[in-house]
Design an enzyme around this catalytic site. Structure first.
Site, PDB file in Angstrom:
ATOM      1  N   ASP A   1      26.613  29.678 -54.792  1.00  0.00           N
ATOM      2  CA  ASP A   1      27.571  28.596 -55.067  1.00  0.00           C
ATOM      3  C   ASP A   1      27.267  27.829 -56.346  1.00  0.00           C
ATOM      4  OD1 ASP A   1      27.401  28.306 -51.610  1.00  0.00           O
ATOM      5  OD2 ASP A   1      29.234  28.825 -52.701  1.00  0.00           O
TER       6      ASP A   1
ATOM      7  N   HIS B   1      18.386  28.285 -49.826  1.00  0.00           N
ATOM      8  CA  HIS B   1      19.077  29.233 -48.950  1.00  0.00           C
ATOM      9  C   HIS B   1      18.185  29.498 -47.744  1.00  0.00           C
ATOM     10  CE1 HIS B   1      21.216  32.852 -47.645  1.00  0.00           C
ATOM     11  NE2 HIS B   1      22.191  32.442 -48.413  1.00  0.00           N
TER      12      HIS B   1
ATOM     13  N   HIS C   1      27.354  25.120 -46.354  1.00  0.00           N
ATOM     14  CA  HIS C   1      27.719  26.549 -46.352  1.00  0.00           C
ATOM     15  C   HIS C   1      28.729  26.801 -47.474  1.00  0.00           C
ATOM     16  CE1 HIS C   1      28.335  30.544 -44.882  1.00  0.00           C
ATOM     17  NE2 HIS C   1      29.011  30.310 -43.778  1.00  0.00           N
TER      18      HIS C   1
END
Ligand code: SDX
Length: 432
Positions: A368, A311, A270
Site C-alpha cells: 500500500d 506486515h 488492511h
C-alpha cells in the site's frame, strides 16, 4: 499436504504427566503444521491464538508467501514474473484453474469475462439511494451484496458449474460497479462497458470516459492498471480472504461472501491503508516534518502508525512494494508529472529503514505504500483506492472460496477462552 506419519509432536501435561502425540503435516513449502484437530477430544483443551499469528486455518494451493525472504508465488509463479510478463486476465485464469492457460483457453476466458461485464439495468437504481458523498466502499459493500438478488439462476454453491459462473460474473462485473461508484460520486452518467477493450482499458474507459466525447484509454496507463490489478490479486489467508472463507463456510451465496470480503478489506490496517498512506503523506506535507511523524509512529502511547509500513507476514520487503515503486516512476514519467508525495514517500522510506525501531521490528514498506501515488497520478480520488484493491482482489477471494467449496470441511466455528462471569442467579429490579 502430506501426513508425514514419521513426524509428530508430543505434548505433555506437566500437572498430570499425560502426553498426547500430534501428527505433523508438511506442505510443499513453508512451515509444517501440527495437526491439533483431535487435541480437544484427547485433552479437553483448546489451542489459544488470538489474531491467528501461529495458526494455519486451511490448506491451499493458490498462493505461497515467504515473509522472511519476501517471496510471493501464485500457483508457483513468482509475482515479479507475473507482473512483468503476464496480464491480469491470465492471472485470474491461473488462480481459478491452477495453470497458465493455452492461447485458446485464454481467448475463451477473456471472451467469457468480457461478455459478463454489464450489470442488470435495475442495479442502476441502487445508486440513487446513496448520498453523492457516500464512501465508494460503502457502495461496493451494498451493491455487490445485492447482486445475488439478480442471479437466482446459478447460486447453488454445491454445483461446480454454478461456482464457476458466479466467479466469472463477479470478476467481470466488479470493475463496472467500481466505475459506477466513482461516476455516481462525481455526478457523471454511468458508462457502459465496451467489448472491444481489454479488462483494464475497459475499466479506465468506464471510469474516465464520458458519453459526450470519445475516450481511448492510454495503452501505457492500461498496462500500469493491469499490473496494479495483478499485484493485488491474491495474498494467502489475509484478513479479508479469511472473512470470505468463514462467510462461505456457512454456505452463503458467493455475492454475499465477496461483499463480506469487501467490508473486511475496508479497514485502515488492511486494504484501507492505501487511502491512509496518501492522507498521511498530505499530513506530513514536507520532508522537514518526517522526523516528527516517525517519532509519533514509534511512540507506544500514540495510536499513529506509519501507514503502508509493516506486515503480519512480510518481515522483509513486500515484493509487491518494489514493483509498485518502479511503476510509480514509470507512470509519473509517462504523464510528465512530478508528485511531491513520491519524493516525500521515498525520503520517509529511507529514514524509516535506517531507524532502529523499524529495523528491529522488520517493518518495511508494503503493497500500500506506493500504490496510492500511482493511482492519484492516474486521476483516481483517494477514496477510490481501496475500491481498486477490492476490484483486483475479487479474483483471489472467489478463487479461495471456490477452492474451499471444492473440498468443504464444514462451517468455520472457532472456540474461545471464557473470561466472563461464572453462573449467577438473576437479581430482580427491586433488589438492585
Ligand atoms: C495489507 O495480510 C495481508 O496479506 C494483507 C495484505 C494483502 O495483500 O491482503 O498484504 C494487504 O493489509 C497490507 C498492510 C496494510 N496496512 C498498513 O500499512 C497499516 C500500517 N501497518 C500496521 O498497522 C501493521 O504493520 C499491520 C497491521 C500491517 C501488521 O500488524 P502486526 O503484524 O500485528 O504488527 P504488530 O502489531 O505485531 O507490530 C509489531 C511491532 C509493534 O510494536 P511493539 O509492540 O513491538 O513495540 O511493530 C509496530 C507495532 O506497534 N508496528 C508499527 C507499524 N506496524 C507495526 N509501528 C509503526 N508503524 C507501523 N506501520
Amino acid at each position: 499436504m502430506t501426513d508425514a506419519s514419521n513426524k509428530t509432536f508430543t505434548l505433555t501435561n506437566d500437572q498430570t504427566g499425560e502426553s498426547v502425540v500430534l501428527p505433523v503435516l508438511d506442505g510443499v513449502d513453508g512451515p509444517s503444521v501440527i495437526d491439533v484437530r483431535k487435541l480437544y477430544a484427547q485433552t479437553g483443551h483448546f489451542t489459544y491464538d488470538p489474531g491467528f499469528r501461529a495458526t494455519g486455518s486451511c490448506d491451499s494451493a493458490l498462493t505461497y508467501i515467504d515473509g522472511e525472504q519476501g517471496i510471493l508465488l501464485h500457483r508457483g509463479y513468482a509475482i515479479e514474473e507475473l507482473a512483468n510478463k503476464s496480464d491480469y486476465m491470465e492471472v485470474c485464469y491461473l488462480l481459478l484453474h491452477g495453470n497458465l492457460p493455452s492461447a485458446a483457453a485464454k481467448s475463451e476466458f477473456e471472451h467469457t469475462i468480457t461478455h459478463h461485464t454489464m450489470v442488470h439495468d435495475q442495479i442502476h437504481n441502487f445508486f440513487r439511494g446513496f448520498r453523492r458523498d457516500a464512501h465508494p466502499m460503502a457502495i461496493m459493500c451494498g451493491v455487490v451484496g445485492a447482486l445475488s438478488a439478480f442471479y437466482h439462476d446459478h447460486t447453488d454453491v454445491n454445483s461446480a458449474e454454478d461456482r464457476l459462473i458466479s466467479a466469472h460474473r463477479l470478476i467481470a462485473k466488479i470493475p463496472t460497479i467500481a466505475a459506477m461508484a466513482y461516476k455516481y460520486s462525481i455526478g457523471q452518467p454511468f458508462m457502459f462497458p465496451r467489448n472491444d477493450l481489454s479488462y483494464a482499458a475497459n475499466f479506465l474507459h468506464m471510469t474516465f470516459g464520458v458519453p459526450a466525447a470519445t475516450y481511448e484509454p492510454d495503452p501505457v496507463l492500461s498496462r500500469a492498471m493491469d499490473k496494479i490489478f495483478i499485484l493485488h490479486a491474491d495474498h494467502e489467508q489475509n484478513a479479508s480472504t479469511s472473512t470470505v472463507r468463514i462467510a462461505g463456510s456457512s454456505g452463503a451465496n458467493p455475492y454475499a461472501v465477496i461483499a463480506a470480503g469487501i467490508a473486511s478489506l475496508w479497514g485502515p490496517a488492511h486494504g484501507g491503508a492505501n487511502e491512509a498512506v496518501l492522507t498521511m503523506l498530505d499530513q506530513i506535507g514536507d520532508k522537514s516534518r518526517i522526523p516528527e511523524f516517525v517519532k509519533k509512529a514509534k511512540d507506544p502511547d500514540d495510536p499513529f502508525r506509519l501507514m503502508g509500513f509493516g506486515h503480519r507476514v512480510y518481515k522483509n520487503f513486500d515484493p509487491r512494494a518494489k514493483i509498485m515503486k518502479e511503476a510509480a516512476d514509470e507512470v509519473l514519467d509517462l504523464l510528465g508529472l512530478s508528485d511531491p508525495r513520491l519524493e516525500l514517500a521515498r525520503e520517509l522510506e529511507r529514514i524509516a529503514l535506517e531507524d532502529d525501531y523499524f529495523v528491529q521490528r522488520k517493518l518495511y514498506p508494503n503493497v500500500d505504500f506506493y500504490s496510492g501515488i500511482i493511482l492519484k497520478a492516474m486521476g483516481f480520488p483517494t477514496e477510490m483506492f481501496t475500491v481498486l484493491f477490492a476490484l483486483a482482489r475479487t479474483v483471489g477471494w472467489i478463487s479461495q472460496w471456490k477452492e474451499m467449496m471444492e473440498n468443504p470441511d464444514g462451517i468455520f466455528r472457532p472456540r474461545q477462552l471464557y473470561t466472563g462471569e461464572a453462573q449467577r442467579p438473576y437479581v430482580s429490579l427491586d433488589q438492585r
